[in-house]
Design a protein around this motif. Sequence first.
Motif, PDB file in Angstrom:
ATOM      1  N   ALA A   1      11.566   1.669  -4.077  1.00 14.88           N
ATOM      2  CA  ALA A   1      10.720   2.458  -4.969  1.00 14.88           C
ATOM      3  C   ALA A   1       9.373   1.780  -5.202  1.00 14.88           C
ATOM      4  O   ALA A   1       8.318   2.440  -5.221  1.00 14.88           O
ATOM      5  N   SER A   2       9.386   0.453  -5.364  1.00 14.94           N
ATOM      6  CA  SER A   2       8.138  -0.282  -5.572  1.00 14.94           C
ATOM      7  C   SER A   2       7.249  -0.207  -4.336  1.00 14.94           C
ATOM      8  O   SER A   2       6.035   0.015  -4.434  1.00 14.94           O
TER       9      SER A   2
ATOM     10  N   GLU B   1       7.177   2.080  -2.028  1.00 15.70           N
ATOM     11  CA  GLU B   1       6.646   3.434  -1.836  1.00 15.70           C
ATOM     12  C   GLU B   1       5.438   3.698  -2.717  1.00 15.70           C
ATOM     13  O   GLU B   1       4.493   4.380  -2.320  1.00 15.70           O
ATOM     14  N   ARG B   2       5.422   3.136  -3.916  1.00 17.02           N
ATOM     15  CA  ARG B   2       4.267   3.311  -4.796  1.00 17.02           C
ATOM     16  C   ARG B   2       3.060   2.512  -4.299  1.00 17.02           C
ATOM     17  O   ARG B   2       1.914   2.917  -4.511  1.00 17.02           O
TER      18      ARG B   2
ATOM     19  N   SER C   1       1.674   4.511  -1.315  1.00 16.18           N
ATOM     20  CA  SER C   1       0.993   5.735  -1.747  1.00 16.18           C
ATOM     21  C   SER C   1      -0.302   5.432  -2.498  1.00 16.18           C
ATOM     22  O   SER C   1      -0.944   6.353  -3.026  1.00 16.18           O
ATOM     23  N   ASN C   2      -0.651   4.122  -2.562  1.00 16.76           N
ATOM     24  CA  ASN C   2      -1.881   3.658  -3.222  1.00 16.76           C
ATOM     25  C   ASN C   2      -1.869   3.829  -4.739  1.00 16.76           C
ATOM     26  O   ASN C   2      -2.922   3.759  -5.384  1.00 16.76           O
ATOM     27  N   GLU C   3      -0.700   4.041  -5.329  1.00 19.81           N
ATOM     28  CA  GLU C   3      -0.601   4.075  -6.788  1.00 19.81           C
ATOM     29  C   GLU C   3      -0.774   2.679  -7.379  1.00 19.81           C
ATOM     30  O   GLU C   3      -1.332   2.522  -8.470  1.00 19.81           O
ATOM     31  N   LYS C   4      -0.253   1.655  -6.661  1.00 25.36           N
ATOM     32  CA  LYS C   4      -0.323   0.280  -7.106  1.00 25.36           C
ATOM     33  C   LYS C   4      -0.767  -0.603  -5.944  1.00 25.36           C
ATOM     34  O   LYS C   4      -0.631  -0.249  -4.785  1.00 25.36           O
TER      35      LYS C   4
ATOM     36  N   GLU D   1       3.438  -5.842  -5.664  1.00 21.72           N
ATOM     37  CA  GLU D   1       4.534  -6.101  -6.583  1.00 21.72           C
ATOM     38  C   GLU D   1       4.979  -7.552  -6.472  1.00 21.72           C
ATOM     39  O   GLU D   1       4.797  -8.202  -5.445  1.00 21.72           O
TER      40      GLU D   1
ATOM     41  N   LEU E   1       5.345  -3.912 -10.575  1.00 19.54           N
ATOM     42  CA  LEU E   1       4.147  -3.413  -9.910  1.00 19.54           C
ATOM     43  C   LEU E   1       2.873  -3.817 -10.648  1.00 19.54           C
ATOM     44  O   LEU E   1       2.869  -3.954 -11.876  1.00 19.54           O
TER      45      LEU E   1
ATOM     46  N   ASP F   1      -1.627  -3.359 -10.821  1.00 20.90           N
ATOM     47  CA  ASP F   1      -2.815  -2.589 -10.474  1.00 20.90           C
ATOM     48  C   ASP F   1      -3.845  -3.428  -9.726  1.00 20.90           C
ATOM     49  O   ASP F   1      -4.778  -2.884  -9.143  1.00 20.90           O
TER      50      ASP F   1
END
Length: 259
Positions: free
Chosen positions: A41-42, A44-45, A48-51, A54, A59, A61
Amino acid sequence: MFSSRKSDDSVCYSGSYKSWSDAKSASKGYNQQNIFDKKIASLERILSNEKKCERDTILYDHYQYSLPTILGINFASNRYDETISVLDYGGGLASSFFRNLKVLEKYNLNWTIVEQEQLVTAGREKLANFNQISFLNIFEFNNFHKQLHFDVVLLGSSIQFFENPSTVISKLNKTCVKSIVVEQTPFVEHGPSKITVQNIKQPIYESSYPVWHFNEMEFHSWISPTFEEEYRFVNPHIKNNCQGFSSVLVDLVFVKKRN
């Protein structure tokens, strides 16, 4: 049960065990589905450039740069246009790669991660578009390590979780290696190496597994005498008060001696 730090910390240690098998019996183990699911899950975020990256599935920024990792790669590099091969032993799903991505983009890198089969299968699928990243499971590494060429060995807070760390390091002491990076690894302040259970809580995940707290002189004896310690840093914010001993988290960078 004797626990280090505070009982509500997300990471703490319990016990002092005579053997790895005793500590393993008192642990849940690393190979749990909840750990794997959160790692996926980490990742994938991040993809997707959300974060940006990790650490231990937490996660961020912003990039969480590792000075030891960057130093190890820089010491191994003679010039920026050469390809540097990094062996990231126990590197999860390229956590160290993404933590340092902004700096690593300046280098031509081959980044090979040695991990458990489940993570290797997932990594090969999820990171297939990153041509510089490859994966080996532990069986593959043990069978082919003599044929592998790598310039940098990265032990990013991982070597303490192996039952026989000296055996692992002996396979990494190759003539081609130019630098060895040991990151955030527990070393006892006094006395011999110890074994405890590391207890992990939320917001990371719920688990526990055996862990070494190394005697630093013993650890140094496992590193080939062709290397010298170039960098050492003790984390000033964390001290582990365990049963009958205390330990600190240390970063080390070993560099091949010049002839």
